[in-house]
Enzyme design. Sequence first.
Site, PDB file in Angstrom:
ATOM      1  N   GLU A  93     -20.237 -54.316  -6.803  1.00  0.00           N
ATOM      2  CA  GLU A  93     -19.066 -55.140  -7.102  1.00  0.00           C
ATOM      3  C   GLU A  93     -17.760 -54.401  -6.863  1.00  0.00           C
ATOM      4  OE1 GLU A  93     -21.758 -55.063  -8.947  1.00  0.00           O
ATOM      5  OE2 GLU A  93     -22.404 -57.130  -9.276  1.00  0.00           O
ATOM      6  N   HIS A 123     -24.342 -59.988 -20.727  1.00  0.00           N
ATOM      7  CA  HIS A 123     -24.232 -60.994 -19.660  1.00  0.00           C
ATOM      8  C   HIS A 123     -23.476 -62.249 -20.082  1.00  0.00           C
ATOM      9  CE1 HIS A 123     -27.087 -58.494 -17.632  1.00  0.00           C
ATOM     10  NE2 HIS A 123     -27.435 -59.386 -16.739  1.00  0.00           N
TER      11      HIS A 123
END
Lengths: 392, 330
Positions: free
Chosen positions: B63, B132
Amino acid sequence: MPPHAADIRSPFDIHRGASAPRLAADRTPPSAETLCKWLRDMMLIREFEVRCMQAYQDKKIGGFCHIYIGQEAVAVGCVAAMKPEDPLVTAYRDHGHALARGMTPEACMSEMFGRVDGCAKGKGGSMHMFDKTHNMFGGHGIVGAQTPLGAGLAFATKYEDEVLRKGKSSRVTLCFLGDGALNQGAVHEAMNLAGLMDLPVVFVVENNGYSMGTSIHRGTTQGHDLRSKASGYGIDSAIVDGMDVLETYHGMKTVIDDARARSRPWFIDMRCYRYKGHSMSDPRKYRTRDEEDAWETGDPIGRLNKQLQKQGILSEEQAKDMLREVKNEVRACVAFADASPIPAAEELYTDVFVESWGRYTGSSKPSMLGGGTNHPSFKSIDPSTDSTEDLV
Amino acid sequence: MSALREIEYRDALREAMSEEMRRDAKVFLLGEEVAEYNGAYKVSKGMLDEFGPRRIIDTPISESGFAGLAIGAAMQGLRPIVEFMSWSFSLVAADPILNNAPKMLYMSGGQFGCPIVFRGNDGAGGQLGSTHSWCVEGMFSNVPGMKMVIPATPDDAKGLLKTAIRDDDPVFFLESERMLGLKGHVPEGDEILVPFGQARIRREGTDCTLASWGRPVHFCLEAADALAKEGISCEVIDLRSIRPLDIGSVVRSVKKTSVCVVVDQSWSFGSPGSELAAQVHRHCFDDLDNFVHRVHTADVPSPYAFNLEQEYLPNARRICEAVRAATYNA
Ligand SMILES: Cc1ncc(C[n+]2csc(CCOP(=O)(O)OP(=O)(O)O)c2C)c(N)n1
Ligand SMILES: [Mg+2]
């Protein structure tokens, strides 16, 4: 087929700096009893995972759930080569490591069911298996995140041994990661630190050829031989056949002993294959049935089972009994999890801080560590809705 | 096609991207599993077939690397759409997305802009546990130089994403995995462009203003239904973007109802909800019958267990309690 499949039978193949001493795999054969235990442990993990998939379909398990089927030899072989006091940390595909380390199937299954008897009282879930007594420092959900933690666990044991106790490093940390995780920056920073600081940590890359739907060759340079990733950081490395528990054990024993003796990091390209999808919602369209079949013919459980029968260590009947026993044990753990209570709403506010203050009611132990299901008394102030309580 | 065509939120997102990519060759999409896998959540399904691998780009799990790369490309005038499988995974890219993108124009004295869209799933609700389930709006909206958009319905998902792609500044576009399957009427074609900074009144009412954005808008509507049966009439305002924030629409409503409850799925401390409450207090000081009440997710990490997670969310029950308290009906 990912080209790394061609190397599946590759022997323990190491790659070291020119100045490092020669190293051959320690091939002292394990006892018949040990071999049978490994077979049973692998069977247990597989049966456990089969039941997990069922429970997921039945909506007893929620969230993300990553199945370890196919990779059982890695967890079992690696744990066998470790000492109980050696720390272990891994990613979200963690049920196998937790069970191999000695977490009870009851605690593991209850966690996934979101129940109080889970290892984290249902607060963590499938991706976060923690077990302090077995030195299991978690499954971690963010890809690569456990890798600097692994370096830190090794740093702490080294510090403890060498600074506080004035001895030599005695514990080796095993830090598992996926092949896809190699593309996270944190992994490279951790490897550099480990090399720089002589940390006794083994980075075990469970190279199952895929990160979700991306084959290693689409996502990672040097996918044919990951050892080159380590050489840039001056870290010794080896390819190990993770489809064979004996190969895994021998290779890892050699590496762990060396890491312990020299207080140095190692990097393992552990060749393996996940039989199922990445998580429960993956139809595996990115690979062929033929490729899956090819890997499954080298199945670690079938392989050891056959070998033990051939050597007369285990009869066919005994192997069947073993499987039956394991199935019963797993069935019982599902029943146990299903009967375990859901956490009381009060648990939302425990374990945020160690001490009690304000709305936070301190920390409570999970039942597997002797904690009860009685929660600390709960102050019913809901912090996220404004309280009208007067402060003065 | 009939004007009542209904599609899912995920399809609306795809339509927005595809239409903008047809319109402007500088627009491209990159992220994990966006191409060959058709998107981890099937948002980009079929886009590889139409636009090819030079414009629909699969990346490794890097990322920080691919977000930074896209920012570099945007400095050259390209218009990248960066998909984070989840905004939770953008945290490893915090430096490029917070330290580079929103500051580039300023640092360069107006020389280099950053026309980029970062988009992905945000928020708890799928039992994904502590790491998450991030609602990044709490943390990220603090940074000047960015726009932040949080659509609650399929038509807004499309209209706001098209606007985001055409916008010359970095846009943080927060979707929700819980809403991807939500169906609604979405106009076909190019016309639907929803401007930023314009709230939408989802339900009119007279007794209490419920101000929210994103998925909790639906919790508010659920609560408003329940409260109507008790004789409390709620006006539900969907802010749609929180940077820019359409404070005017909220103020107009509060001047009518005299009561305001802010519902925000991020944590309460230093949140968009606390900012909105402060602004309402500032502008409606003499109109309010009570202080502005707020409903957030509980101030703890997101739990996994189903029952704990439901309790954790700013759910309809908790909204009802807050409205009753704010309207002295408790
Ligand atoms: C930073 C981050 N990005 C993306 C994800 C989503 N994700 C979870 S697992 C995974 C693939 C990881 O593959 P690999 O490292 O090979 O491990 P495996 O699943 O094969 O065990 C991805 C992309 C994540 N959890 N964290
Ligand atoms: Mg993998």
